[in-house]
Design a protein around this motif. Structure first.
Motif, PDB file in Angstrom:
ATOM      1  N   PRO A  35       0.793  -1.229   0.000  1.00 42.95           N
ATOM      2  CA  PRO A  35       0.000   0.000   0.000  1.00 42.95           C
ATOM      3  C   PRO A  35       0.823   1.277   0.000  1.00 42.95           C
ATOM      4  CG  PRO A  35      -0.065  -1.051   2.160  1.00 42.95           C
ATOM      5  CD  PRO A  35       0.589  -2.025   1.236  1.00 42.95           C
ATOM      6  N   ARG A  36       2.009   1.252   0.582  1.00 46.04           N
ATOM      7  CA  ARG A  36       2.797   2.476   0.654  1.00 46.04           C
ATOM      8  C   ARG A  36       3.190   2.954  -0.747  1.00 46.04           C
ATOM      9  NH1 ARG A  36       7.564   2.919   4.963  1.00 46.04           N
ATOM     10  NH2 ARG A  36       5.690   2.711   6.255  1.00 46.04           N
ATOM     11  N   VAL A  37       3.672   2.027  -1.576  1.00 41.79           N
ATOM     12  CA  VAL A  37       4.058   2.388  -2.946  1.00 41.79           C
ATOM     13  C   VAL A  37       2.834   2.798  -3.749  1.00 41.79           C
ATOM     14  CG1 VAL A  37       5.053   1.514  -5.096  1.00 41.79           C
ATOM     15  CG2 VAL A  37       6.092   0.909  -2.896  1.00 41.79           C
ATOM     16  N   LEU A  93      -6.464   3.235 -10.902  1.00 43.13           N
ATOM     17  CA  LEU A  93      -6.713   1.806 -10.954  1.00 43.13           C
ATOM     18  C   LEU A  93      -5.830   1.046  -9.970  1.00 43.13           C
ATOM     19  CD1 LEU A  93      -8.577  -0.049 -12.552  1.00 43.13           C
ATOM     20  CD2 LEU A  93      -6.745  -0.369 -14.211  1.00 43.13           C
ATOM     21  N   LEU A  94      -4.596   1.503  -9.795  1.00 35.91           N
ATOM     22  CA  LEU A  94      -3.710   0.891  -8.803  1.00 35.91           C
ATOM     23  C   LEU A  94      -4.353   0.931  -7.420  1.00 35.91           C
ATOM     24  CD1 LEU A  94      -0.177   2.350  -9.682  1.00 35.91           C
ATOM     25  CD2 LEU A  94      -1.081   0.122 -10.269  1.00 35.91           C
ATOM     26  N   GLY A  95      -4.822   2.119  -7.051  1.00 32.81           N
ATOM     27  CA  GLY A  95      -5.424   2.288  -5.737  1.00 32.81           C
ATOM     28  C   GLY A  95      -6.681   1.461  -5.564  1.00 32.81           C
ATOM     29  N   TRP A  96      -7.535   1.431  -6.592  1.00 29.52           N
ATOM     30  CA  TRP A  96      -8.786   0.700  -6.473  1.00 29.52           C
ATOM     31  C   TRP A  96      -8.566  -0.809  -6.491  1.00 29.52           C
ATOM     32  CZ3 TRP A  96     -12.781   2.459  -4.280  1.00 29.52           C
ATOM     33  CH2 TRP A  96     -13.145   3.809  -4.389  1.00 29.52           C
ATOM     34  N   GLN A  97      -7.544  -1.283  -7.244  1.00 25.14           N
ATOM     35  CA  GLN A  97      -7.228  -2.715  -7.197  1.00 25.14           C
ATOM     36  C   GLN A  97      -6.840  -3.120  -5.774  1.00 25.14           C
ATOM     37  OE1 GLN A  97      -8.551  -4.293  -9.724  1.00 25.14           O
ATOM     38  NE2 GLN A  97      -6.769  -5.350 -10.524  1.00 25.14           N
ATOM     39  N   PHE A  98      -6.060  -2.266  -5.123  1.00 22.94           N
ATOM     40  CA  PHE A  98      -5.678  -2.567  -3.741  1.00 22.94           C
ATOM     41  C   PHE A  98      -6.890  -2.480  -2.822  1.00 22.94           C
ATOM     42  CE2 PHE A  98      -3.994  -2.054   0.471  1.00 22.94           C
ATOM     43  CZ  PHE A  98      -2.893  -2.903   0.476  1.00 22.94           C
ATOM     44  N   THR A  99      -7.742  -1.476  -3.035  1.00 27.14           N
ATOM     45  CA  THR A  99      -8.928  -1.306  -2.198  1.00 27.14           C
ATOM     46  C   THR A  99      -9.840  -2.522  -2.281  1.00 27.14           C
ATOM     47  OG1 THR A  99      -8.865   1.107  -2.446  1.00 27.14           O
ATOM     48  CG2 THR A  99     -10.970   0.130  -1.790  1.00 27.14           C
ATOM     49  N   ILE A 100     -10.051  -3.036  -3.495  1.00 29.72           N
ATOM     50  CA  ILE A 100     -10.901  -4.217  -3.654  1.00 29.72           C
ATOM     51  C   ILE A 100     -10.307  -5.406  -2.909  1.00 29.72           C
ATOM     52  CG2 ILE A 100     -11.874  -5.875  -5.278  1.00 29.72           C
ATOM     53  CD1 ILE A 100     -11.793  -3.749  -7.405  1.00 29.72           C
ATOM     54  N   SER A 101      -9.020  -5.651  -3.122  1.00 31.70           N
ATOM     55  CA  SER A 101      -8.383  -6.813  -2.488  1.00 31.70           C
ATOM     56  C   SER A 101      -8.401  -6.680  -0.965  1.00 31.70           C
ATOM     57  CB  SER A 101      -6.951  -6.986  -2.992  1.00 31.70           C
ATOM     58  OG  SER A 101      -6.166  -5.850  -2.712  1.00 31.70           O
ATOM     59  N   GLU A 102      -8.285  -5.448  -0.471  1.00 32.69           N
ATOM     60  CA  GLU A 102      -8.341  -5.225   0.970  1.00 32.69           C
ATOM     61  C   GLU A 102      -9.763  -5.465   1.486  1.00 32.69           C
ATOM     62  OE1 GLU A 102      -6.821  -4.284   4.781  1.00 32.69           O
ATOM     63  OE2 GLU A 102      -5.935  -4.961   2.900  1.00 32.69           O
ATOM     64  N   ASN A 103     -10.756  -5.048   0.709  1.00 28.52           N
ATOM     65  CA  ASN A 103     -12.147  -5.317   1.068  1.00 28.52           C
ATOM     66  C   ASN A 103     -12.408  -6.821   1.158  1.00 28.52           C
ATOM     67  OD1 ASN A 103     -15.041  -5.995  -0.326  1.00 28.52           O
ATOM     68  ND2 ASN A 103     -15.242  -4.268   1.066  1.00 28.52           N
ATOM     69  N   VAL A 145      -1.403 -12.490   2.636  1.00 31.05           N
ATOM     70  CA  VAL A 145      -0.670 -11.290   2.226  1.00 31.05           C
ATOM     71  C   VAL A 145       0.786 -11.666   1.978  1.00 31.05           C
ATOM     72  CG1 VAL A 145      -2.174  -9.689   3.466  1.00 31.05           C
ATOM     73  CG2 VAL A 145      -0.188 -10.654   4.631  1.00 31.05           C
ATOM     74  N   ASN A 146       1.437 -10.908   1.100  1.00 26.21           N
ATOM     75  CA  ASN A 146       2.846 -11.178   0.827  1.00 26.21           C
ATOM     76  C   ASN A 146       3.731 -10.408   1.810  1.00 26.21           C
ATOM     77  OD1 ASN A 146       2.911  -8.516  -0.071  1.00 26.21           O
ATOM     78  ND2 ASN A 146       2.972  -9.051  -2.244  1.00 26.21           N
ATOM     79  N   ALA A 147       5.022 -10.448   1.574  1.00 26.71           N
ATOM     80  CA  ALA A 147       5.978  -9.821   2.498  1.00 26.71           C
ATOM     81  C   ALA A 147       5.826  -8.303   2.559  1.00 26.71           C
ATOM     82  CB  ALA A 147       7.402 -10.186   2.092  1.00 26.71           C
ATOM     83  N   HIS A 148       5.174  -7.718   1.552  1.00 28.14           N
ATOM     84  CA  HIS A 148       4.996  -6.263   1.502  1.00 28.14           C
ATOM     85  C   HIS A 148       3.629  -5.827   2.033  1.00 28.14           C
ATOM     86  CE1 HIS A 148       8.659  -6.038  -0.919  1.00 28.14           C
ATOM     87  NE2 HIS A 148       8.177  -7.022  -1.657  1.00 28.14           N
ATOM     88  N   GLY A 149       2.869  -6.777   2.568  1.00 24.75           N
ATOM     89  CA  GLY A 149       1.562  -6.440   3.129  1.00 24.75           C
ATOM     90  C   GLY A 149       0.444  -6.370   2.115  1.00 24.75           C
ATOM     91  N   ALA A 150       0.680  -6.839   0.896  1.00 21.73           N
ATOM     92  CA  ALA A 150      -0.342  -6.803  -0.144  1.00 21.73           C
ATOM     93  C   ALA A 150      -1.065  -8.147  -0.212  1.00 21.73           C
ATOM     94  CB  ALA A 150       0.288  -6.479  -1.493  1.00 21.73           C
ATOM     95  N   PRO A 151      -2.393  -8.160  -0.199  1.00 19.03           N
ATOM     96  CA  PRO A 151      -3.152  -9.416  -0.343  1.00 19.03           C
ATOM     97  C   PRO A 151      -3.129  -9.873  -1.804  1.00 19.03           C
ATOM     98  CG  PRO A 151      -4.647  -7.564  -0.120  1.00 19.03           C
ATOM     99  CD  PRO A 151      -3.266  -6.999   0.016  1.00 19.03           C
ATOM    100  N   PHE A 152      -1.961 -10.348  -2.234  1.00 18.12           N
ATOM    101  CA  PHE A 152      -1.706 -10.512  -3.661  1.00 18.12           C
ATOM    102  C   PHE A 152      -2.441 -11.703  -4.258  1.00 18.12           C
ATOM    103  CE2 PHE A 152       1.051 -11.046  -7.464  1.00 18.12           C
ATOM    104  CZ  PHE A 152       0.881  -9.765  -7.969  1.00 18.12           C
TER     105      PHE A 152
END
Length: 438
Positions: free
Chosen positions: A141-143, A287-297, A314-321
């Motif tokens: 999320p930070r990037v 789209l980057l932000g919303w892709q993350f928002t959906i996966s976080e939801n 989630v991966n090592a960077h905290g993303a629910p990849f």
């Protein structure tokens, strides 16, 4: 040391910027297809959006609700099923919305490059953009947040310029000629435009998420949310209507890059191309932000037990990849399912589906206000203007139902089938929440 709180002005600006994303970039074309009579729909939508925003701000000031988001609001009245239905409908609506944003990016990008795309080409490029947006989220999320905080200005700056300075090129005659080209009655003229105008405000429900970061949230959050929504609405109204007074409705309605067309007309083809490039980049950033928002939801819903467990990974960077990849595949399927002869038609269908499904959480939250505030009063908390707030929630609810109707019977039927399928899914998992399991 306590973190320094935001001022009400800072929160107002953040609220406004959050809404001024990629939702606006196709608006002039879609509204021109109806005619400049669509300005009347802005008045209806702005009233509805501000009512919705106020109620969300009100709900967001109650700390025990804020932790569970919209699902937490609904659970007060509708129980676990209400919580599930909000998470489910909201998640699916964002998937449709993301495909629509990707289609918009294809429209601006292809016009910038001078490509004439077939319907199959549009789908292929939509998939490529979704791939880029998904894999760019791998680093967390930070990037993603840093990229989005920069690219959002690629749409705010050109749209803001048109809203303020575009009047120097505005023609009252062009605007009047475009007023009602299809000879619609007043009701139809407003109703035809409501879904696309509401589309630009989607995301207002997240505007109250910064309640903990502002001083005196009970007072300042509603002020900031209403102020930010009103400011965004004014920019939307000014920019889209000035565009219809510069470019004739026929040319504007057919454009895949309407703001680029406006800049090419008032300044030069170079500036038109520049704006097309800027808005393409802005779409991809959003789209980057919303892709993350959906996966976080989906991740939060999986933690609550509503969605499959793999969405929690989630991966090592905290993303629910893993969840993000799954969502991406669903978006690929929707891209093919909504294929249309023209980009504008595909965009319109996706927007209407996203709006209908997003209105389900809106309705449930509006209907949950009374129980939420009554519970607050039982706890001995002060709940000012309760009757007035209930009236605003009722207006927001009626507006939500009207907006569903405005999307059209076919879209409403399709959205209903998605919701009915969600009811079936909940029936398969409901035993997790009853305490009676085998």
């Amino acid at each position: 040391m306590e973190k320094r709180k935001m001022s009400v002005f800072q929160l107002t600006i953040i609220t406004m910027v959050n809404m001024l994303g990629s939702g606006i970039i196709m608006l002039p074309a879609k509204l021109a297809a109806v005619g400049s009579i669509s300005v009347l729909s802005w008045l209806v939508t702005l009233t509805g959006a501000m009512s919705l925003a106020y109620i969300y701000a009100r709900l967001g000031t109650y700390g025990h609700n804020r932790k569970n988001g919209m699902g937490g609001y609904s659970e007060n009245t509708f129980g676990k099923f209400g919580n599930f239905l909000i998470n489910y409908s909201y998640g699916i609506s964002l998937i449709f919305a993301n495909v629509a944003i990707a289609v918009a990016a294809v429209g601006y990008g292809s016009t910038f490059l001078g490509w004439d795309l077939s319907s199959t080409d549009i789908v292929i490029w939509t998939i490529i953009i979704l791939l880029i947006a998904t894999f760019a989220n791998y680093w967390g999320p930070r990037v993603t947040g840093r990229i989005g905080s920069v690219t959002v200005w690629f749409v705010i700056i050109p749209v803001g310029f048109i809203a303020i300075f575009g009047w120097f090129w505005f023609s009252g005659h062009t605007f009047a000629t475009s007023w009602n080209p299809h000879h619609l009655n007043l009701w139809s003229g407003i109703t035809e435009s409501v879904p696309i105008t509401l589309w630009s405000f989607l995301g207002l429900e997240s505007a109250a998420s910064n309640s903990d970061a502002v001083e005196n949230p009970e007072r300042n959050v509603p002020i900031a949310v209403l102020g930010g929504t009103l400011a965004a609405g004014i920019i939307y109204i000014l920019s889209t209507n000035v565009a219809q007074g510069i470019i004739g409705h026929a040319a504007l309605a057919k454009s895949n890059a309407p703001f680029g067309l406006v800049y090419a007309s008032i300044l030069s083809p170079f500036f038109g191309k520049l704006v097309m490039a800027m808005m393409t980049i802005s779409c991809i950033g959003a789209l980057l932000g919303w892709q993350f928002t959906i996966s976080e939801n989906f991740r939060v819903s999986a933690v609550a037990g509503y969605f499959p467990k793999f969405f929690k990974l989630v991966n090592a960077h905290g993303a629910p990849f893993v969840g993000m990849l799954t969502i991406m595949i669903i978006e690929f399927i929707l891209s093919f399912m909504t294929i249309n002869p023209t980009l504008n038609e595909q965009f319109n269908q996706l927007v209407n589906l996203a709006v209908v499904l997003n209105l389900v959480p809106y309705l449930l939250c509006m209907a949950s206000l009374k129980v939420t505030e009554v519970n607050q009063m039982k706890l001995g908390c002060e709940v000012p203007f309760h009757r007035t707030t209930m009236f605003i929630a009722f207006i927001a609810g009626i507006y939500s139902i009207y907006s569903m109707y405005a999307c059209g019977i076919d879209i409403l039927a399709a959205g209903s089938l998605v919701v009915f399928f969600g009811m079936l899914v909940y029936g398969l998992i409901a035993d997790r929440f009853t305490g009676f399991t085998l």
